[in-house]
Enzyme design. Structure first.
Site, PDB file in Angstrom:
ATOM      1  N   TYR A 113       4.494  -2.003  19.300  1.00 35.36           N
ATOM      2  CA  TYR A 113       5.815  -1.624  18.639  1.00 35.36           C
ATOM      3  C   TYR A 113       6.401  -3.182  18.068  1.00 35.36           C
ATOM      4  CZ  TYR A 113       7.266   3.224  17.904  1.00 35.36           C
ATOM      5  OH  TYR A 113       7.386   4.310  17.502  1.00 35.36           O
ATOM      6  N   THR A 167       1.223  -1.796  -3.887  1.00 39.93           N
ATOM      7  CA  THR A 167       0.472  -1.630  -2.578  1.00 39.93           C
ATOM      8  C   THR A 167      -0.440  -2.347  -2.543  1.00 39.93           C
ATOM      9  OG1 THR A 167      -0.903  -0.326  -4.271  1.00 39.93           O
ATOM     10  CG2 THR A 167       0.491   1.196  -2.993  1.00 39.93           C
ATOM     11  N   LYS A 201      -5.373  -1.254  -3.959  1.00 41.04           N
ATOM     12  CA  LYS A 201      -5.769  -0.779  -5.134  1.00 41.04           C
ATOM     13  C   LYS A 201      -6.555  -1.975  -5.820  1.00 41.04           C
ATOM     14  CE  LYS A 201      -2.494   2.888  -6.173  1.00 41.04           C
ATOM     15  NZ  LYS A 201      -1.217   2.733  -5.383  1.00 41.04           N
ATOM     16  N   GLU A 251       9.423  -3.449  15.689  1.00 42.73           N
ATOM     17  CA  GLU A 251      10.514  -3.201  14.760  1.00 42.73           C
ATOM     18  C   GLU A 251      11.401  -4.477  14.604  1.00 42.73           C
ATOM     19  OE1 GLU A 251      12.854   0.274  15.681  1.00 42.73           O
ATOM     20  OE2 GLU A 251      10.906   1.471  15.754  1.00 42.73           O
ATOM     21  N   ARG A 257      -4.956  -0.112   3.299  1.00 49.05           N
ATOM     22  CA  ARG A 257      -4.145   0.808   2.656  1.00 49.05           C
ATOM     23  C   ARG A 257      -2.640   0.221   3.098  1.00 49.05           C
ATOM     24  NH1 ARG A 257      -4.478   5.089   0.172  1.00 49.05           N
ATOM     25  NH2 ARG A 257      -6.555   4.580   0.009  1.00 49.05           N
ATOM     26  N   ASP A 267       7.185  -2.377 -10.217  1.00 55.79           N
ATOM     27  CA  ASP A 267       6.041  -1.685  -9.149  1.00 55.79           C
ATOM     28  C   ASP A 267       4.788  -2.136  -9.716  1.00 55.79           C
ATOM     29  OD1 ASP A 267       4.279  -0.305  -8.126  1.00 55.79           O
ATOM     30  OD2 ASP A 267       5.432   1.533  -7.962  1.00 55.79           O
TER      31      ASP A 267
HETATM   32  N1  DSN Z   1      -1.756   7.733  -5.801  1.00 59.26           N
HETATM   33  C1  DSN Z   1      -1.743   6.310  -6.648  1.00 59.26           C
HETATM   34  C2  DSN Z   1      -2.414   6.682  -7.750  1.00 59.26           C
HETATM   35  O1  DSN Z   1      -3.495   7.267  -7.641  1.00 59.26           O
HETATM   36  O2  DSN Z   1      -2.270   5.950  -8.770  1.00 59.26           O
HETATM   37  C3  DSN Z   1      -0.298   5.996  -6.965  1.00 59.26           C
HETATM   38  O3  DSN Z   1       0.430   6.244  -5.941  1.00 59.26           O
END
Ligand code: DSN
Length: 472
Positions: free
Chosen positions: A64, A270, A273, A66, A279, A241
């Protein structure tokens, strides 16, 4: 013959797992086999490196932590501090950001942290000020009531969902659409492109607290300098974003006006990607918002995931290597080759092409819904996802689009010649699929689906996934 380190590591891990719950080990092995065999064109997916994957399977999962580096609510966080500080340092250096917060578990979490930081920074309520300086016990019921009304009545202007915006930018199925009074800007019906004059007009009329840029299905660059000017003209906080295109920013494909970091007050992303990490999520900002952002946990987030932060540190270190810009360039080159291959064969593409990692096919040109097209492609070994197109008559469930992206196949090493072959496979399936009496049903000759599946898997044989990993 001795095994290489990756094969030994994954074999041993599976052996240990198999001794406890063999079905989990089997599923992990099956997942690798499935990923190796399919033509993965989901624009938001990728393949993290073995080092990134292995950094997640360890004792950090048990801790943990936090709070933030050096200021934890739990004892014994010295090693978590090390990996969190490393991940943040790599992120700052990679993106040229003053501050990086690497705890968010996902993109939604990163956006919630950003929303909180903006609200806390901008709301003048005396009750909120008291709450900020930890005089929470002095707040009366009337204070809390006033505070909730104030926080819950703020305005957000973001890109509409059907133009390629994201659910978390103020849309009803997401908490952001319930927290904020939202309005959208769309794209020009003739070109499919963002019309910055229209965004400015919407901002003037709506006077948002937050202007959001970023997308999950817009196949073009966004001019963040212009968007910042629009935000400034109405006193809005400008948030970007960059979840989808963070790898293109990291790889210096998007520079100058197209790099969000120097232009936005706050940037979220994120990490899994185009950036090719584990992730998770991340927030970048200047010093003004840093303190509020660092309150993300426990304000908005559950306990940080130190094992994932360790993997973020590894992946961000990889993205700082000299070969990452070449990878990022190839992602875009491949997307453009795929778009050109589809256009040459008669496909209808939203905006007529791409300058990022994704292509949006309007499958109404083939007489299909997105749902029918997605399933027909899946039957043929091609993994994509259906997606709304601007002003989509079929709504967000059935849709009229198929979104495809190249980060994953580019990681495998496929190049422009293979993209043309992929365009041929996609066009073959879509042009030979017929609607089957409902928006979901379709008719596709199973022999054709089988033939395309085999061709897709042949295309991949020269580009093995995780070539160093031999599970035996
Ligand atoms: N789920 C993602 C996507 O496929 O674009 C975005 O959150």
């Amino acid at each position: 013959m001795s095994l290489n380190a990756e094969s030994t590591a994954f074999r041993s891990a599976l052996e240990v797992i198999r001794a406890v719950e063999p079905r989990v080990a089997d599923a992990i092995e099956a997942e690798l086999a499935d990923q190796r065999e399919s033509l993965k064109l989901i624009a938001s997916e990728n393949y993290a490196s073995p080092a990134t994957l292995l950094a997640m399977g360890n004792w950090f999962s048990d801790k943990y932590a936090e709070g933030t580096v050096g200021r934890r609510f739990y004892a014994g966080c010295q090693n978590v501090d090390t990996v969190e500080a490393l991940a943040a340092e790599h992120a700052r250096e990679l993106f040229g950001a003053a501050h990086a917060y690497v705890q968010p578990h996902s993109g939604i979490d990163a956006n919630l942290v950003a929303f909180w930081a903006i609200l806390a920074d901008r709301i003048e309520s005396p009750a909120l000020k008291k709450a900020q300086v930890r005089q929470v016990n002095d707040l009366t019921e009337a204070d809390w009531f006033a505070l909730r009304r104030e926080l819950g009545n703020q305005r957000m202007l973001g890109m509409s969902l059907d133009a390629g915006g994201h659910l978390t930018h103020g849309f009803r199925p997401n908490i952001s659409g319930k927290m904020f009074d939202q309005r959208s800007y769309g794209t020009d019906p003739a070109t499919g492109l963002i019309d910055y004059d229209k965004v400015a007009e919407a901002a003037r009329e709506f006077q948002p607290l937050i202007l959001v840029a970023g997308y999950s299905a817009y196949p073009r660059k966004v001019n963040f300098r212009i968007m910042r000017e629009i935000a400034d003209s109405v006193g809005a906080t400008f948030m970007v974003d960059m979840a989808h295109f963070a790898g293109l920013v990291a790889g210096k494909v998007f520079t100058g006006d197209f790099d969000p970091v120097p232009h936005a007050h706050i940037v979220t992303t994120t990490t899994h990607k185009s950036l090719r990490g584990p992730r998770g999520g991340m927030v970048l900002c200047g010093p003004e918002l840093a303190d509020q952002v660092d309150r993300g946990c426990p304000m908005v987030l559950g306990g940080p995931l130190p094992h994932v932060m360790a993997a973020k540190a590894v992946a961000l270190a990889e993205a700082r290597r000299p070969d990452f810009p070449d990878y990022a360039q190839r992602i875009v080159g491949n997307a453009q080759a795929l778009a050109e291959g589809l256009l040459r064969r008669g496909a209808k593409l939203v905006t007529g092409g791409t300058d990022n990692h994704l292509v949006l096919i309007d499958v109404s040109g083939y007489g299909l819904t997105g749902r029918q097209a997605e399933q027909a492609l899946l039957d043929s070994g091609i993994v994509t996802n259906r997606n709304a197109v601007p002003q989509d008559p079929n709504g967000a469930w059935y849709t009229s689009g198929i979104r495809i992206g190249t980060p994953a196949l580019t990681t495998r090493g496929l190049g422009t010649a293979e993209m043309d072959a992929t365009a041929e496979l996609i066009h073959t399936v879509l042009s030979q699929t017929n609607p089957g009496g409902s928006k979901a049903k379709y008719v596709l000759d199973p022999a054709l689906a089988d033939k395309v599946s085999k061709q897709a898997s042949e295309l991949l044989t020269k580009f093995p996934l995780y070539p160093a990993v031999d599970l035996g």
